[in-house]
Design a protein around this motif. Structure first.
Motif, PDB file in Angstrom:
ATOM      1  N   GLY A  43       0.829   7.409 -10.412  1.00 39.10           N
ATOM      2  CA  GLY A  43       1.215   6.108  -9.883  1.00 39.10           C
ATOM      3  C   GLY A  43       2.702   5.870  -9.773  1.00 39.10           C
ATOM      4  O   GLY A  43       3.135   4.786  -9.373  1.00 39.10           O
ATOM      5  N   ASP A  89      -6.408   8.447  -3.585  1.00 39.01           N
ATOM      6  CA  ASP A  89      -6.682   8.174  -4.992  1.00 39.01           C
ATOM      7  C   ASP A  89      -6.184   9.363  -5.801  1.00 39.01           C
ATOM      8  O   ASP A  89      -5.680  10.355  -5.258  1.00 39.01           O
ATOM      9  N   ASP A 268       0.095   4.666 -14.063  1.00 41.67           N
ATOM     10  CA  ASP A 268      -0.831   4.179 -13.044  1.00 41.67           C
ATOM     11  C   ASP A 268      -1.638   2.985 -13.542  1.00 41.67           C
ATOM     12  O   ASP A 268      -1.809   1.992 -12.835  1.00 41.67           O
ATOM     13  N   HIS A 311       0.673   9.478  -6.386  1.00 41.45           N
ATOM     14  CA  HIS A 311       0.717   8.361  -5.448  1.00 41.45           C
ATOM     15  C   HIS A 311       1.533   7.247  -6.096  1.00 41.45           C
ATOM     16  O   HIS A 311       1.926   7.349  -7.257  1.00 41.45           O
ATOM     17  N   THR A 313       1.453   3.186  -7.267  1.00 39.45           N
ATOM     18  CA  THR A 313       0.461   2.170  -7.617  1.00 39.45           C
ATOM     19  C   THR A 313       1.115   0.797  -7.711  1.00 39.45           C
ATOM     20  O   THR A 313       2.147   0.641  -8.354  1.00 39.45           O
ATOM     21  N   HIS A 404      -3.580   1.333  -5.008  1.00 38.50           N
ATOM     22  CA  HIS A 404      -2.554   2.310  -4.639  1.00 38.50           C
ATOM     23  C   HIS A 404      -1.936   1.936  -3.302  1.00 38.50           C
ATOM     24  O   HIS A 404      -2.469   1.117  -2.556  1.00 38.50           O
TER      25      HIS A 404
END
Length: 445
Positions: A43, A89, A268, A311, A313, A404
């Motif tokens: 995240g 995800d 995250d 990713h 978040t 996300h």
């Protein structure tokens, strides 16, 4: 059932071999580190690194110095999954980071047809290297799972845990060191995977007090039924740093080198919760773990340290509601996650609310804000968002989502081969370059 698992394992092995062969045929002249430390801040978008810089400076206008993240920052990476959503995800992104192949959201190292994709740790195991995973989540959560297992759904956590034991290369499980949470998935009524691993000569620790009893690989530590407690809510200082240090200690003697994946899992979780104090505490622990890894590289210069995120978040913004200000200094007074604060405020007497708020957050509280807390005490969900908004408003922290985003993420690198990770790349590029290095390292020995 066990026969089916063994047959699937054989299929996974053959497919992974084919994938590895394709990578080996790639003609590259890149450096070949003997050891790879791959750290993933789940995240951790670029705003998190900026926030951490100002957080360390306590919001001062002077004395703002580069952090360990700034020192190692070398590029950026895209993260889109192979399912037309653009927003990945953790499972799909971890699959890309572990295999060099994109897949759909929810996938654990399988393709669109649910066929297995060989991972870098499976490749490393075949080539005689040791493997380790460290996570502040369950060790069979999406990110670590993608390095060790195959499943069409990240939610099948018991089946993923089974695969940690049942999928073997050279008659051994893929991971030699596994440290984190998740005991409920490994010690179950239907199967005790810890006992099975101990029969394979794995040392085991069930608590922080027992962690020092792990003196060699193979080894496993499951320190919570689920994920580890948040850094803000537990007495252990810098838990991820401690686990990273222990993993490196256990893997260092490996004659052919090793691959270690360390996940700062709960960055995250804090982003999903829109909880800025939680996020900064997890970022700090992750930073300390990075410092430990960097020190290992300095002492073992045949090692590559690579850091990225799966990713972003929360859509974190530093400054909110049109106000040109971010109050990083106020974060230090918040002593617990908002979820823990919610538990503490849910049944406190009305006349104690204001004092408890000052004690746990050191933030001001107007009469209207006090009334809002008291009015929300009957419903924990309402109370959570009232308390959360008070902290975000005070610190001028903005969030665009509890999920996300498709934002690109930072890439950091240090050690032999670090120049291969400069500039812009896709998450699959990171994995493909690492897998090439693993093959090149094995050929050079």
């Amino acid at each position: 059932m066990r026969l089916t698992i063994l047959l699937l394992s054989a299929l996974f092995f053959l497919l992974a071999c084919a994938q590895s062969s394709q990578i080996e045929q790639t003609n590259t002249q890149q450096p070949a580190p003997q050891n790879i430390i791959f750290m993933i801040g789940d995240g951790m978008g670029p705003s998190y690194l900026t926030a951490y810089r100002y957080y360390l400076a306590e919001g001062k206008q002077t004395e703002i110095e580069p952090t360990i993240y700034d020192e190692l920052w070398s590029g950026m990476s895209s993260t889109w999954p192979d399912d037309q959503t653009l927003v990945t995800d953790s499972a799909a992104s971890a699959t890309a980071l572990a295999t060099g192949v994109k897949s759909f959201n929810g996938a654990i190292s399988v393709d669109q047809q649910h066929l297995p994709i060989g991972t870098m740790m499976q490749q490393a195991k075949r080539l005689g290297k040791a493997n380790g995973i460290v996570a502040s989540s369950q060790i069979n959560h999406a990110t670590p799972a993608a390095f060790l297992a195959h499943n069409p759904s990240r939610r099948n956590m018991d089946a993923i845990a089974d695969m940690y034991v049942d999928y073997r290369i050279n008659d051994r499980p893929v991971a030699d060191v596994m440290l984190g949470g998740g005991s409920r998935h490994f010690i179950r009524d239907d199967r005790n995977l810890v006992n099975e691993l101990q029969q394979l000569d794995y040392q085991y620790a069930a608590s922080w007090d027992e962690l020092n009893k792990l003196t060699r690989a193979p080894a496993m530590a499951l320190l919570a039924e689920g994920g580890l407690p948040s850094v803000l809510n537990q007495p252990i200082e810098a838990p991820l740093q401690h686990l990273t240090s222990k993993a490196l200690e256990l893997l260092a003697p490996s004659q052919q080198g090793f691959v270690l994946m360390v996940e700062g899992s709960q960055i995250d979780w804090c982003g999903h919760a829109n909880d800025i104090a939680c996020a900064m505490a997890e970022m700090h622990d992750f930073a300390l773990a990075i410092q430990t890894a960097k020190a290992f590289v300095d002492a073992n210069p045949d090692t590559l340290l690579i850091i990225t995120a799966d990713h972003e978040t929360g859509g974190l913004s530093l400054g909110a509601n049109g106000v040109y200000e971010w109050r990083a200094d106020l974060i230090y007074g918040v002593q617990h996650t908002v979820r823990e604060l919610t538990n503490r405020f849910s049944d406190v007497a009305e006349h104690d609310v204001a004092e408890l708020w000052r004690h746990h957050t050191n933030l001001p509280l107007t009469d209207d804000q006090l009334a809002n807390i008291i009015a929300a005490q009957h419903d924990k969900d309402d109370l959570y968002w009232v308390l959360n908004q008070l902290i975000n408003d005070a610190t001028r922290t903005g969030w665009t989502t509890t999920g996300h985003t498709a934002a690109d993420v930072p890439v950091l690198a240090y050690g032999v081969g670090a120049e291969q990770f400069h500039g812009f790349m896709d998450n699959t590029d990171i994995a493909q370059r690492l897998m090439q290095m693993i093959n090149a390292s094995a050929r050079s020995q």
